[in-house]
Scaffold this active site. Structure first.
Site, PDB file in Angstrom:
ATOM      1  N   HIS A 196     -23.463  -6.971   0.341  1.00 23.31           N
ATOM      2  CA  HIS A 196     -22.425  -6.845  -0.677  1.00 23.31           C
ATOM      3  C   HIS A 196     -23.019  -6.207  -1.929  1.00 23.31           C
ATOM      4  O   HIS A 196     -24.233  -6.247  -2.141  1.00 23.31           O
ATOM      5  CB  HIS A 196     -21.878  -8.229  -1.058  1.00 23.31           C
ATOM      6  CG  HIS A 196     -21.470  -9.074   0.104  1.00 23.31           C
ATOM      7  ND1 HIS A 196     -20.270  -8.925   0.767  1.00 23.31           N
ATOM      8  CD2 HIS A 196     -22.120 -10.096   0.725  1.00 23.31           C
ATOM      9  CE1 HIS A 196     -20.189  -9.830   1.733  1.00 23.31           C
ATOM     10  NE2 HIS A 196     -21.300 -10.546   1.737  1.00 23.31           N
TER      11      HIS A 196
ATOM     12  N   HIS B 293     -21.933 -13.897  10.710  1.00 26.89           N
ATOM     13  CA  HIS B 293     -22.886 -14.996  10.490  1.00 26.89           C
ATOM     14  C   HIS B 293     -22.924 -15.993  11.653  1.00 26.89           C
ATOM     15  O   HIS B 293     -22.980 -17.215  11.437  1.00 26.89           O
ATOM     16  CB  HIS B 293     -22.550 -15.731   9.190  1.00 26.89           C
ATOM     17  CG  HIS B 293     -22.467 -14.841   7.986  1.00 26.89           C
ATOM     18  ND1 HIS B 293     -23.239 -13.711   7.826  1.00 26.89           N
ATOM     19  CD2 HIS B 293     -21.680 -14.919   6.870  1.00 26.89           C
ATOM     20  CE1 HIS B 293     -22.942 -13.131   6.662  1.00 26.89           C
ATOM     21  NE2 HIS B 293     -21.999 -13.838   6.075  1.00 26.89           N
TER      22      HIS B 293
ATOM     23  N   ARG C 124     -11.858  -7.338   6.609  1.00 30.09           N
ATOM     24  CA  ARG C 124     -12.432  -8.667   6.793  1.00 30.09           C
ATOM     25  C   ARG C 124     -11.455  -9.752   6.387  1.00 30.09           C
ATOM     26  O   ARG C 124     -10.727  -9.614   5.406  1.00 30.09           O
ATOM     27  CB  ARG C 124     -13.702  -8.814   5.946  1.00 30.09           C
ATOM     28  CG  ARG C 124     -14.492 -10.089   6.245  1.00 30.09           C
ATOM     29  CD  ARG C 124     -15.587 -10.298   5.232  1.00 30.09           C
ATOM     30  NE  ARG C 124     -16.600 -11.242   5.723  1.00 30.09           N
ATOM     31  CZ  ARG C 124     -17.369 -11.986   4.958  1.00 30.09           C
ATOM     32  NH1 ARG C 124     -17.256 -11.910   3.634  1.00 30.09           N
ATOM     33  NH2 ARG C 124     -18.259 -12.821   5.468  1.00 30.09           N
TER      34      ARG C 124
ATOM     35  N   ASP D 259     -27.003 -10.177   4.383  1.00 31.77           N
ATOM     36  CA  ASP D 259     -26.072 -10.917   3.530  1.00 31.77           C
ATOM     37  C   ASP D 259     -26.490 -10.871   2.057  1.00 31.77           C
ATOM     38  O   ASP D 259     -26.042 -11.704   1.261  1.00 31.77           O
ATOM     39  CB  ASP D 259     -25.921 -12.364   4.010  1.00 31.77           C
ATOM     40  CG  ASP D 259     -24.668 -13.043   3.460  1.00 31.77           C
ATOM     41  OD1 ASP D 259     -23.698 -12.329   3.150  1.00 31.77           O
ATOM     42  OD2 ASP D 259     -24.676 -14.277   3.315  1.00 31.77           O
TER      43      ASP D 259
ATOM     44  N   HIS E 180     -24.548  -6.174   7.117  1.00 31.83           N
ATOM     45  CA  HIS E 180     -23.724  -7.069   6.306  1.00 31.83           C
ATOM     46  C   HIS E 180     -24.399  -7.312   4.974  1.00 31.83           C
ATOM     47  O   HIS E 180     -25.363  -8.079   4.875  1.00 31.83           O
ATOM     48  CB  HIS E 180     -23.489  -8.405   7.012  1.00 31.83           C
ATOM     49  CG  HIS E 180     -22.419  -9.237   6.375  1.00 31.83           C
ATOM     50  ND1 HIS E 180     -21.150  -9.344   6.905  1.00 31.83           N
ATOM     51  CD2 HIS E 180     -22.414  -9.980   5.249  1.00 31.83           C
ATOM     52  CE1 HIS E 180     -20.411 -10.129   6.128  1.00 31.83           C
ATOM     53  NE2 HIS E 180     -21.167 -10.523   5.100  1.00 31.83           N
TER      54      HIS E 180
END
Length: 300
Positions: A32, A180, A123, A246, A30
Site C-alpha cells: 500500500h 493473507h 478488493r 503488506d 500486496h
C-alpha cells in the site's frame, strides 16, 4: 465512520537485507501507499489513520530488497480517493499494477479510467475494523461490472470466514485472490480453513497470497509457526500462489516487521528454486498481466 486520532506507527526505517536476493522480476503482490499528505490528504471518512508512506519510500525499499514489480492495493486509509495510486501508476507503468476499491456509485467511466491506468482488480474486506462484511450482492454486482475487463476480485477475510463464504467466492464471475492466507488463527484447528482454501484453489480460478505471516504469527519473527500452514498452501497449488509484503504494515500493534525477514520467509516455504521463481516471478506475471520478465529491471 470516525478515524482514530493516533496514526498507525510508520514502517521499520532500517530493514535488514534478505539473506538471498530474489530472482530478477520479483513482484511484491500486496503493498500500500499513503500520501504524500501535502498532495493527497487523508479523507475524513477513512477507517484508520496511516502514517505517511508514499510511493517513493516503497520504491526505495523495493530497490534495496531486489524487487522490481509491485501491486499497489488501494487502502481504506485513503478511502475511495485513488489519486495516490493513479499517480504512482502514471509515473511507473512498467513497475506497478493496482487494485481499486469501488462501490455502487462508481461510474463505468471511472472504472474504465482505472483500467487504462493499470488497475486490474477490485478488493473487498470482510474485517470488522475495516467496516465489516460488505453486502454480498454488491460484491457480486461489482464483480460482474469488471469481469469483462479481465479484472480479479481480492477477498480479505479472517478466521473461518473463508469456509463461510466459500460457495459465494466460487460463484463469482472473475478470477479471485484470497489475501493473507485467509488470516486464520493458527493456534486453532486449521482443517476447516485449509479444506475451504484447497477446494477453492482446485477450481483453477482462485489464487492465494502467502502474505501477512507477521499478522498470523504468535511466535514473532521469523514466523516459524506460520511456515507449515503457508507451505501447505504453496505445495497444494504452486502455480496459483503469490507473495506480498503488506508494507507499510498498518493496523499492527507492537514492533513493526522487518521487511528483510518477511522476504526471507519465502525461502522457508518455497524450498526449491522453481517454487521460488513461480511464487515471486512467474505467477504474478501471469495473474497481473505484466510483460514476460527478462533479466533486467522493468522500471529501468
Amino acid at each position: 465512520m470516525s478515524a482514530p486520532l493516533i496514526p498507525c506507527p510508520p514502517p521499520n526505517p532500517d530493514p535488514s537485507l534478505p539473506a538471498r536476493r530474489p530472482p530478477a522480476g520479483a513482484c511484491d503482490a500486496h503493498c500500500h501507499i499513503y500520501g504524500p499528505f501535502a498532495r493527497f490528504p487523508l479523507p475524513d471518512d477513512r477507517s484508520f489513520t496511516p502514517s505517511e508512506a508514499p510511493e517513493t519510500a516503497l520504491r526505495a525499499l523495493h530497490e534495496r530488497m531486489g524487487i522490481s514489480r509491485a501491486i499497489l492495493v488501494q487502502s481504506q486509509g485513503h478511502g475511495f480517493d485513488h489519486r495516490p495510486l493513479l499517480d504512482a501508476l502514471e509515473r511507473e507503468p512498467a513497475r506497478y499494477r493496482g487494485v481499486a476499491l469501488i462501490r455502487s456509485d462508481t461510474s463505468d467511466a471511472e472504472i474504465r479510467t482505472y483500467n487504462r491506468a493499470g488497475i486490474c482488480g477490485v478488493r473487498f474486506s470482510f474485517l470488522s475494523h475495516l467496516g465489516g462484511a460488505p453486502d454480498l450482492e454488491a460484491v457480486a454486482a461489482a464483480a460482474r461490472r469488471v469481469a469483462g475487463l479481465g479484472w480479479h476480485v481480492a477477498i480479505h477475510v479472517t478466521g473461518t470466514d473463508i469456509a463461510r463464504y466459500r460457495d459465494f467466492i466460487s460463484g463469482l464471475p472473475t478470477r479471485v485472490v484470497i489475501d493473507h492466507m485467509a488470516r486464520p488463527d493458527i493456534r486453532q484447528d486449521l482443517a476447516p480453513v485449509r479444506e475451504a482454501l484447497f477446494r477453492l484453489l482446485d477450481t483453477g480460478r482462485v489464487w492465494v497470497k502467502l502474505s501477512g505471516a507477521d499478522r498470523l504469527s504468535h511466535a514473532g519473527p521469523p514466523y516459524e509457526d506460520v511456515v507449515p500452514y503457508a507451505r501447505s498452501l504453496l505445495d497444494h497449488a504452486p502455480e496459483r500462489a503469490l507473495w506480498g509484503s503488506d508494507w507499510p504494515h498498518v493496523n499492527l500493534s507492537g514492533p513493526m516487521p522487518d521487511d528483510g525477514v518477511l522476504l526471507d520467509f519465502v525461502d522457508r516455504i518455497a524450498l526449491t528454486p522453481a517454487l521460488k521463481q513461480g511464487l515471486l516471478v512467474e505467477n504474478p506475471t501471469t495473474f497481473f498481466g505484466f510483460p514476460a520478465c527478462r533479466n533486467d529491471n522493468p522500471s529501468s
